[in-house]
Design an enzyme around this catalytic site. Sequence first.
Site, PDB file in Angstrom:
ATOM      1  N   PRO A   1       0.845  -1.201   0.000  1.00  0.00           N
ATOM      2  CA  PRO A   1       0.000   0.000   0.000  1.00  0.00           C
ATOM      3  C   PRO A   1       0.877   1.247   0.000  1.00  0.00           C
ATOM      4  O   PRO A   1       1.935   1.271   0.597  1.00  0.00           O
ATOM      5  CB  PRO A   1      -0.758  -0.103   1.321  1.00  0.00           C
ATOM      6  CG  PRO A   1      -0.618  -1.501   1.779  1.00  0.00           C
ATOM      7  CD  PRO A   1       0.671  -2.008   1.198  1.00  0.00           C
ATOM      8  N   GLU A   2       0.412   2.271  -0.709  1.00  0.00           N
ATOM      9  CA  GLU A   2       1.162   3.520  -0.733  1.00  0.00           C
ATOM     10  C   GLU A   2       0.607   4.461   0.325  1.00  0.00           C
ATOM     11  O   GLU A   2      -0.399   4.198   0.962  1.00  0.00           O
ATOM     12  CB  GLU A   2       1.048   4.156  -2.118  1.00  0.00           C
ATOM     13  CG  GLU A   2       1.379   3.159  -3.207  1.00  0.00           C
ATOM     14  CD  GLU A   2       2.052   3.752  -4.422  1.00  0.00           C
ATOM     15  OE1 GLU A   2       2.516   4.884  -4.352  1.00  0.00           O
ATOM     16  OE2 GLU A   2       2.121   3.036  -5.429  1.00  0.00           O
TER      17      GLU A   2
ATOM     18  N   ASN B   1       5.398   1.720  -4.887  1.00  0.00           N
ATOM     19  CA  ASN B   1       5.931   1.218  -6.149  1.00  0.00           C
ATOM     20  C   ASN B   1       5.076   1.554  -7.368  1.00  0.00           C
ATOM     21  O   ASN B   1       5.598   1.686  -8.462  1.00  0.00           O
ATOM     22  CB  ASN B   1       6.142  -0.303  -6.043  1.00  0.00           C
ATOM     23  CG  ASN B   1       7.251  -0.771  -6.948  1.00  0.00           C
ATOM     24  OD1 ASN B   1       8.271  -0.092  -7.071  1.00  0.00           O
ATOM     25  ND2 ASN B   1       7.037  -1.883  -7.615  1.00  0.00           N
TER      26      ASN B   1
ATOM     27  N   LYS C   1       3.924   5.795   5.584  1.00  0.00           N
ATOM     28  CA  LYS C   1       3.105   4.585   5.464  1.00  0.00           C
ATOM     29  C   LYS C   1       2.757   3.994   6.834  1.00  0.00           C
ATOM     30  O   LYS C   1       2.295   2.858   6.928  1.00  0.00           O
ATOM     31  CB  LYS C   1       3.835   3.555   4.622  1.00  0.00           C
ATOM     32  CG  LYS C   1       4.071   4.056   3.206  1.00  0.00           C
ATOM     33  CD  LYS C   1       4.726   2.980   2.401  1.00  0.00           C
ATOM     34  CE  LYS C   1       5.129   3.547   1.047  1.00  0.00           C
ATOM     35  NZ  LYS C   1       5.781   2.499   0.261  1.00  0.00           N
TER      36      LYS C   1
ATOM     37  N   ARG D   1      12.612  -3.906  -6.666  1.00  0.00           N
ATOM     38  CA  ARG D   1      11.219  -3.526  -6.938  1.00  0.00           C
ATOM     39  C   ARG D   1      11.088  -3.231  -8.430  1.00  0.00           C
ATOM     40  O   ARG D   1      11.916  -2.510  -8.993  1.00  0.00           O
ATOM     41  CB  ARG D   1      10.834  -2.280  -6.130  1.00  0.00           C
ATOM     42  CG  ARG D   1      11.125  -2.371  -4.628  1.00  0.00           C
ATOM     43  CD  ARG D   1      10.341  -3.474  -3.941  1.00  0.00           C
ATOM     44  NE  ARG D   1       8.906  -3.359  -4.173  1.00  0.00           N
ATOM     45  CZ  ARG D   1       8.112  -2.509  -3.523  1.00  0.00           C
ATOM     46  NH1 ARG D   1       8.601  -1.719  -2.598  1.00  0.00           N
ATOM     47  NH2 ARG D   1       6.825  -2.472  -3.791  1.00  0.00           N
TER      48      ARG D   1
END
Length: 277
Positions: A2-3, A170, A55, A265
């Site tokens: 999750p961003e 990401n 986050k 990533r």
Amino acid sequence: MPEGDTIFRAARTLNRALGGQMVTKFESQLPQLSRIDHDAPIAGRTVEKVDAVGKWMRMYFSGDLVLVSHMLMSGSWHIYRVGEAWKRPYVQMRIAIYTDTFVAVAFQVPIAEFHTAASLARHRSITRLGPDMLAEEFDEESAVVQLRNRPELELGVALLRQSVLAGLGNVFKSEVCFISQVNPFRPVASLSGDELKRLIANARKFMKANVADAAGDAIITYTGLRRTTDRADPSARLWVYRRTGEPCRRCGTPIRSHKQGLEARTTFWCPSCQPAA
Ligand SMILES: [Zn+2]
């Protein structure tokens, strides 16, 4: 993963549902939380507020206790009315916080700790966060300085480094580089001041658009849907993310992808719109 925008929306929803309410029951499958609850019960405390920084989510209880959680790849917070059926199985519940009207449930949240104000101030992962992309007081100039301080990093790595800028994940990493027309594998040192400002402005625009408050005061569980293209069609929501081999929405060149940085990533980009040099 999750961003920051997802965490921000989840925190806002929890704050609306639980803020100012007394906890009537607390459950947790995490031994370190259960132990604190046993010694100094959560039930009977008031939820003072819930907020997000980067986050991380922070839930403040009366009596100097803060529940800090991070969702990493798998976790999510849901909010239900008391008696409403949960959308995930009970075995995935890690934390459940009940009030008279609502229950907030954390499913598969891997990191959750209780802190006092004093121990929270010493929490290295939180105190070392860079400027929060969603904070009211966010300052573009200091964000540029933060990036400039890491000239050796590739842009795609720097954008994910939470000690540089807090909140970006990401998906937005690739989307922001595309919309800013910058190649994500360039070292930060090679970027002009204009390019850096453009990247930061676009990152903030995406993040803020995805926390836009269309629902007013209604309490809804966030859906996790996210878009950057301004198109309503779900298949056209993103420019490059997870579109390897598909034509660029601008020029038709096949989108490429490559693992980037020590954490590998995946980064997506258009080799024509975002040339390497
Ligand atoms: Zn293109």
